[in-house]
Design an enzyme around this catalytic site. Structure first.
Site, PDB file in Angstrom:
ATOM      1  N   ARG A 144      -4.506  -7.888 -12.327  1.00  0.00           N
ATOM      2  CA  ARG A 144      -5.251  -9.178 -12.651  1.00  0.00           C
ATOM      3  C   ARG A 144      -6.554  -8.823 -13.449  1.00  0.00           C
ATOM      4  NH1 ARG A 144      -9.332  -8.793  -8.892  1.00  0.00           N
ATOM      5  NH2 ARG A 144      -8.430  -8.515  -6.710  1.00  0.00           N
ATOM      6  N   GLY A 202     -10.497  -4.044  11.187  1.00  0.00           N
ATOM      7  CA  GLY A 202     -11.600  -4.627  11.556  1.00  0.00           C
ATOM      8  C   GLY A 202     -12.336  -3.469  12.184  1.00  0.00           C
ATOM      9  N   GLY A 203     -12.118  -2.161  11.740  1.00  0.00           N
ATOM     10  CA  GLY A 203     -12.639  -0.892  12.326  1.00  0.00           C
ATOM     11  C   GLY A 203     -12.506  -0.652  13.825  1.00  0.00           C
ATOM     12  N   LYS A 239       0.837  -1.287  -0.043  1.00  0.00           N
ATOM     13  CA  LYS A 239      -0.099  -0.183   0.015  1.00  0.00           C
ATOM     14  C   LYS A 239       0.799   1.131  -0.037  1.00  0.00           C
ATOM     15  CE  LYS A 239      -4.514  -0.499   0.025  1.00  0.00           C
ATOM     16  NZ  LYS A 239      -5.331  -1.457   0.989  1.00  0.00           N
ATOM     17  N   LYS A 248      -6.998   6.862  12.397  1.00  0.00           N
ATOM     18  CA  LYS A 248      -7.043   5.139  12.435  1.00  0.00           C
ATOM     19  C   LYS A 248      -5.551   4.704  12.838  1.00  0.00           C
ATOM     20  CE  LYS A 248      -7.152   4.109   7.858  1.00  0.00           C
ATOM     21  NZ  LYS A 248      -7.681   3.591   6.359  1.00  0.00           N
ATOM     22  N   GLU A 284      -8.054   1.439  -8.865  1.00  0.00           N
ATOM     23  CA  GLU A 284      -9.334   1.445  -8.124  1.00  0.00           C
ATOM     24  C   GLU A 284      -9.304   2.929  -7.482  1.00  0.00           C
ATOM     25  OE1 GLU A 284     -10.587  -2.772  -6.273  1.00  0.00           O
ATOM     26  OE2 GLU A 284     -10.246  -1.303  -5.370  1.00  0.00           O
ATOM     27  N   HIS A 339     -18.238  -6.247   2.211  1.00  0.00           N
ATOM     28  CA  HIS A 339     -16.928  -5.591   1.527  1.00  0.00           C
ATOM     29  C   HIS A 339     -16.838  -6.581   0.009  1.00  0.00           C
ATOM     30  CE1 HIS A 339     -15.791  -3.014   4.766  1.00  0.00           C
ATOM     31  NE2 HIS A 339     -16.033  -3.923   5.523  1.00  0.00           N
ATOM     32  N   HIS A 384     -17.330   3.272  -5.075  1.00  0.00           N
ATOM     33  CA  HIS A 384     -16.260   2.667  -5.362  1.00  0.00           C
ATOM     34  C   HIS A 384     -16.242   2.596  -7.252  1.00  0.00           C
ATOM     35  CE1 HIS A 384     -13.420  -1.037  -5.519  1.00  0.00           C
ATOM     36  NE2 HIS A 384     -13.952  -0.837  -6.856  1.00  0.00           N
TER      37      HIS A 384
END
Ligand code: NAG
Length: 525
Positions: free
Chosen positions: A321, A193-194, A145, A187, A304, A264, A237
């Site tokens: 992909r 998981g939030g 990331k 964050k 994305e 998700h 999205h």
């Protein structure tokens, strides 16, 4: 029409064979046989194009898939292990061994499984087998990331504003939040998981949310290092299909909107994105091409973005992909992206350049799953006792890897099929989608077909007002309290039972004693 189609297809595959299949063609590799390292609908999808191009296909299968559709469709098939994918579809050694044994020139990984595994891509290369996908360096760069965001930022691709620094003082974090602009997301760096995640909507609100996020993070991960990011309210999205070749060309094939998700996971996708202006479309496409070029991308990829209500968009990640939802992009551009993949992997140039890629009409894909929407979309499995689908034609595709009588296995993804439709515009395509969903009948296990009908018939969905919060926001209308079955339904069910019983007793009549005969007569109405 059929004859013309056939002739065109023939001509097409002849032209392709001139380019791809002749070993004498300079700079172009020979792909006469391709191993598909996957199962289910995507394996069948790839084989269909391979057949059209005159390329032989090799299937691999686990014990659970011995009698499955992709095995039946392949020119050759090899057993590679037990049902568990770790020991079959994910086993690099076994897949490579079959590739060598079968004399395959290339491996198509599909999606999932080994498709984004750099080690596998490199292992193929070492064996002199073409991996149908991007160079392993691109997979690696996009897999991390923080690396991918740096590369994108440097290439002028908009990324979400954020602070990931070491200075964790209240003053610094608050100053960074003001700089990014409220609302912001606080964050935990180690979060998931939030947990350890809070939204601050204003400066006044910031310190309280920060403390609360830290407390939760300490409790959950024993670590309270925080990052601050711009928070996008009810984002969409939106992703762009891109394609690159080995000659430095890269193009976009417009965007898909995949906002409507549960757990998700996407369930309905469409192309192009509803309500997106030609200007934003071009900006999205150009940003995605910059992203692809920044990593010397080759083959099919997806960039994305998240998009806010004003249609500002920010890079999220790149998927290296072919995606599950690639057919909607094919439908609006009249392309076959698997054919592009095979041609590009062989070293050919892209079949079309940007100005030749024309957007036409609108397309939807609905994913039909074995699951129970009324039980938090719990995945299901079981036999497809009865399966009837709408007829496939030029505007309707049923992408599937199962037939009536097959099992949906608990070992793999519970997707039964992708229903892909095309229409002149969004409302025509949506009408067709709903028409086809009503013609889809499955008996033997729970499916989400009724849920897909509620979803696609929701007025806000019809209006194209979608976001990733769509299902929670419209929960009450999407999940109405169950109604008692109507009198008609009860009568039909009763009649069904009687007919079934009659069939059974009839079968026994010739071999059994007088008692069975009597019961036949009794139930024979
Ligand atoms: C879109 O849906 C949201 C959520 O239901 C709603 O608040 C908003 O008003 C809708 N937007 C438009 C333009 O109708």
């Amino acid at each position: 029409v059929q004859a013309t189609k056939l002739v065109t297809q023939r001509l097409h595959s002849e032209i392709i064979s001139m380019f791809i299949l002749l070993p004498s063609c300079p700079g172009v590799a020979r792909i006469e046989k391709v191993l598909i390292a996957n199962r289910g609908e995507i394996a069948c999808r790839v084989m269909r194009t391979a057949k059209k191009m005159g390329v032989r296909s090799v299937a691999v299968y686990s014990e659970a898939d011995r009698h499955s559709m992709h095995v039946a469709m392949a020119d050759e098939a090899y057993h590679i292990g037990p049902a568990a994918s770790q020991q079959s579809y994910l086993s690099m050694e076994k897949v490579l061994e079959v590739a060598k044994k079968s004399g395959s020139h290339a491996v198509h990984p599909g999606y999932g499984f080994l498709s984004e595994n750099t080690e596998f891509a490199e292992a193929c290369k070492q064996e002199g087998i073409i991996f149908i996908g991007p160079p392993s360096s691109a997979i690696r760069d996009m897999g991390i990331k923080s690396t991918s965001k740096h590369i994108m930022s440097a290439a002028g691709v908009p990324i979400i504003g954020g602070y990931h620094g070491e200075d964790q003082s209240n003053e610094r974090l608050q100053a960074e939040a003001a700089q990014i602009g409220y609302p912001v997301m606080i964050k935990a760096v180690r979060g998931g998981g939030g947990k350890g995640m809070r939204i601050a909507r204003s400066d006044a609100d910031f310190l309280e949310q920060l403390e609360s996020a830290r407390r939760e993070a300490r409790k959950s991960f024993n670590d309270d290092v925080m990052l601050v990011e711009k928070f996008v309210e009810d984002p969409r999205h939106v992703e762009v299909q891109v394609f690159g070749d080995m000659h430095g060309n890269a193009v976009y094939l417009f965007e898909r909107d995949c906002s409507v998700q549960r757990r998700h996971q996407k369930i309905i996708e469409e192309a192009p994105g509803p309500g997106i202006s030609p200007e934003v479309r071009r900006k999205l496409g150009e940003a995605a091409v910059r992203a692809a070029k920044a990593v010397n991308y080759v083959g099919a990829g997806t960039v994305e973005f998240i998009m806010d209500a004003q249609h500002n968009f920010y890079f999220m990640e790149m998927n290296t992909r072919l995606q599950v939802e690639h057919p909607v992009s094919e439908m609006i551009t009249g392309t076959d992206l698997v054919e592009w993949q095979l041609r590009v992997a062989a070293g050919e140039r892209l079949p079309l350049l940007q100005d030749d890629i024309i957007l036409r009409g609108h397309s939807f894909e609905a994913r039909i799953y074995a699951e129970d929407p009324n039980n938090d979309f719990l995945p299901g499995a079981g036999p497809l006792l009865h399966l009837s689908t709408p007829p496939a034609d030029l505007d309707t595709r049923i992408e599937t890897g199962v037939r009536e009588g097959d099992e949906v296995s608990a070992h793999y993804d519970p997707m039964i099929a992708k229903l892909v439709v095309w229409g002149e515009d969004r409302s025509a395509a949506l009408k067709r989608l709903r028409y086809c969903l009503r013609q889809y009948n499955i008996v033997g296990l729970n499916t989400n077909i009724d849920f897909l009908l509620s979803l696609s018939g929701h007025p806000e969905f019809e209006a194209g007002n979608v976001s990733t919060s769509f299902i929670p926001q419209h929960y009450a209308e999407l999940f109405p309290a169950p109604r008692a079955p109507s009198g008609d339904t009860i009568c039909q069910a009763a009649l069904g039972l009687v007919l079934q019983e009659r069939k059974h007793t009839q079968e026994f009549t010739h071999t059994s004693n007088g008692e069975t005969r009597a019961s036949y007569r009794a139930s024979g109405l």
